[in-house]
Design a protein around this motif. Structure first.
Motif, PDB file in Angstrom:
ATOM      1  N   LEU A 264      -2.512  -3.909   3.115  1.00  0.00           N
ATOM      2  CA  LEU A 264      -3.424  -2.851   3.534  1.00  0.00           C
ATOM      3  C   LEU A 264      -4.218  -2.265   2.372  1.00  0.00           C
ATOM      4  CD1 LEU A 264      -1.342  -0.820   6.170  1.00  0.00           C
ATOM      5  CD2 LEU A 264      -2.991  -2.661   6.546  1.00  0.00           C
ATOM      6  N   ASP A 265      -3.920  -2.665   1.150  1.00  0.00           N
ATOM      7  CA  ASP A 265      -4.650  -2.131  -0.005  1.00  0.00           C
ATOM      8  C   ASP A 265      -6.134  -2.435   0.131  1.00  0.00           C
ATOM      9  OD1 ASP A 265      -2.212  -1.377  -0.924  1.00  0.00           O
ATOM     10  OD2 ASP A 265      -2.187  -2.704  -2.676  1.00  0.00           O
ATOM     11  N   GLY A 266      -6.943  -1.397  -0.017  1.00  0.00           N
ATOM     12  CA  GLY A 266      -8.385  -1.561   0.089  1.00  0.00           C
ATOM     13  C   GLY A 266      -8.890  -1.664   1.508  1.00  0.00           C
TER      14      GLY A 266
ATOM     15  N   ARG B  86      -0.520   7.971   2.935  1.00  0.00           N
ATOM     16  CA  ARG B  86      -1.447   8.120   1.809  1.00  0.00           C
ATOM     17  C   ARG B  86      -0.699   8.322   0.497  1.00  0.00           C
ATOM     18  NH1 ARG B  86      -4.100  11.985   5.145  1.00  0.00           N
ATOM     19  NH2 ARG B  86      -5.938  11.118   6.199  1.00  0.00           N
ATOM     20  N   ARG B  87       0.340   9.153   0.552  1.00  0.00           N
ATOM     21  CA  ARG B  87       1.080   9.466  -0.672  1.00  0.00           C
ATOM     22  C   ARG B  87       1.800   8.233  -1.217  1.00  0.00           C
ATOM     23  NH1 ARG B  87       6.218  10.565  -1.749  1.00  0.00           N
ATOM     24  NH2 ARG B  87       6.801  10.651   0.476  1.00  0.00           N
TER      25      ARG B  87
ATOM     26  N   THR C  51      -6.772   3.204   2.822  1.00  0.00           N
ATOM     27  CA  THR C  51      -7.637   4.231   3.394  1.00  0.00           C
ATOM     28  C   THR C  51      -7.099   4.579   4.776  1.00  0.00           C
ATOM     29  OG1 THR C  51      -9.560   3.368   2.210  1.00  0.00           O
ATOM     30  CG2 THR C  51      -9.989   4.815   4.077  1.00  0.00           C
ATOM     31  N   VAL C  52      -6.365   5.668   4.862  1.00  0.00           N
ATOM     32  CA  VAL C  52      -5.687   6.053   6.099  1.00  0.00           C
ATOM     33  C   VAL C  52      -6.600   6.928   6.939  1.00  0.00           C
ATOM     34  CG1 VAL C  52      -3.654   7.171   7.094  1.00  0.00           C
ATOM     35  CG2 VAL C  52      -3.476   5.977   4.890  1.00  0.00           C
TER      36      VAL C  52
ATOM     37  N   THR D  23      -4.160  -2.227  12.892  1.00  0.00           N
ATOM     38  CA  THR D  23      -3.189  -1.136  12.807  1.00  0.00           C
ATOM     39  C   THR D  23      -3.506  -0.114  13.893  1.00  0.00           C
ATOM     40  OG1 THR D  23      -4.580  -0.046  11.141  1.00  0.00           O
ATOM     41  CG2 THR D  23      -2.742  -1.392  10.344  1.00  0.00           C
ATOM     42  N   SER D  24      -2.462   0.482  14.449  1.00  0.00           N
ATOM     43  CA  SER D  24      -2.701   1.452  15.517  1.00  0.00           C
ATOM     44  C   SER D  24      -1.935   2.738  15.258  1.00  0.00           C
ATOM     45  CB  SER D  24      -2.278   0.873  16.872  1.00  0.00           C
ATOM     46  OG  SER D  24      -0.892   1.009  17.081  1.00  0.00           O
ATOM     47  N   ALA D  25      -2.373   3.777  15.949  1.00  0.00           N
ATOM     48  CA  ALA D  25      -1.655   5.047  15.918  1.00  0.00           C
ATOM     49  C   ALA D  25      -0.424   4.933  16.822  1.00  0.00           C
ATOM     50  CB  ALA D  25      -2.578   6.171  16.360  1.00  0.00           C
ATOM     51  N   GLY D  26       0.165   6.075  17.164  1.00  0.00           N
ATOM     52  CA  GLY D  26       1.457   6.049  17.828  1.00  0.00           C
ATOM     53  C   GLY D  26       1.401   5.925  19.338  1.00  0.00           C
TER      54      GLY D  26
END
Length: 317
Positions: A116-118, A132-133, A139-140, A154-157
């Motif tokens: 997921l980097d970048g 994020r931390r 980029t979240v 990627t998806s939310a909950g």
């Protein structure tokens, strides 16, 4: 084409998000016109897998059973340390060209691989700050339902996982296949805000004074030219108030939402009919085949003819 799917059963998995993947991809829906997937559940160490609610699952298949699948689904399982076995497995799967979908906090597993980097990524809004931390190169986006980055989605909950799964079915097999799955699940076939990157904004729960009556009218009149002033009158609001309320409830402008619904209708007609492009453009409010082609290229990165070739013939086969 999406033919085979494996779901990772990681210790501590969330039952609902795990169940979403099983429901969308694991059921034979051929009797109602839906797709059939070669489906399997796999885990790093076959046997007992714990869940976040205290009960356990018995999983017989190891990761080797997912060596050749088209899609790997990573359901939610918490944000703690990730077993290196899964990191290695996902990196090798991605290198082979396998699509990977994470649901909710499953994004933490993907982030641990560096894949997921970048990239832009979604997760449940409650986990966004922690993601994020822990992974500052990601980029979240906590505002969206799902993000499609091609080989990685990627998806939310919770229910957003359904949206992302149906989106993948639609992307790979066409609107007809996704609609067939959605009908059986009794869920909306598509939720998105019309962005070109297939990034969808959340839709709040309808309230008695919502815009449902107006959006239903818009769907029934896609072939008409409509203005914000006309829609505002139907909603018994001023144009400014209507535009503000529409964005707040639906997540985009009336024009953008209407164009997306027109495009979805055009996809359906390309799959299910032999109508000419001009006839489809007229029926969906685009007016001309040239305008229809423009919207297909901008949103779907293809042409109506190529879309029909890919999905229309398959639906009628």
């Amino acid at each position: 084409m999406l033919r085979s799917v494996a779901v990772l059963a990681v210790d501590g998995l969330a039952p609902f998000e795990f169940g979403v993947a099983c429901e969308v991809f694991g059921i034979d829906r051929s009797d109602t016109g839906g797709p059939v997937f070669d489906f399997r559940v796999v885990t790093a160490r076959p046997g007992t897998v714990s869940t976040s609610l205290g009960f356990t699952l018995q999983v017989a298949d190891g990761l080797d059973r997912a060596a050749d699948v088209d899609l790997v689904v990573v359901p939610a399982h918490g944000s703690g340390p990730v077993d290196p076995v899964y990191v290695d497995f996902l990196l090798r799967a991605h290198a082979r060209g396998t699509t990977i979908l994470s649901i909710c906090s499953g994004a933490f597993v993907l982030a641990a691989t560096g894949l997921l980097d970048g990239r832009r990524a979604a997760t449940h809004w409650m986990h966004a700050d922690e993601l994020r931390r822990l992974h500052p190169a990601v980029t979240v986006d906590p505002e969206v339902l799902y993000v499609d980055e091609g080989s990685i989605v990627t998806s939310a909950g919770t229910a957003a996982g359904i949206d992302a799964c149906l989106h993948l079915v639609r992307r790979e097999l066409g609107a007809g296949a996704a609609n067939a799955v959605a009908r059986r699940m009794v869920v909306p076939a598509q939720r998105d805000g019309g962005q070109a990157q297939f990034i969808a904004v959340p839709i709040p729960e309808r309230t008695p004074d919502s815009l449902a009556r107006v959006t239903d009218w818009m769907l029934a009149n896609l072939d008409r030219e409509v203005t914000v002033d006309e829609l505002a009158r139907k909603a018994l609001m001023s144009p400014r108030t209507f535009a503000r309320r529409f964005r707040a409830e639906v997540g985009t402008t009336p024009g953008a939402w209407l164009n997306r619904q027109r495009l979805l209708r055009a996809q359906h007609l390309l799959e299910e009919t032999d109508d000419t492009l001009e006839a489809i453009a007229d029926a969906t409010g685009f007016g001309s085949a040239a305008v229809l082609r423009h919207h297909f290229a901008r949103v779907l990165q293809t042409t109506p003819t190529a879309y029909r070739r890919a999905f229309g013939e398959r639906q009628r086969a």
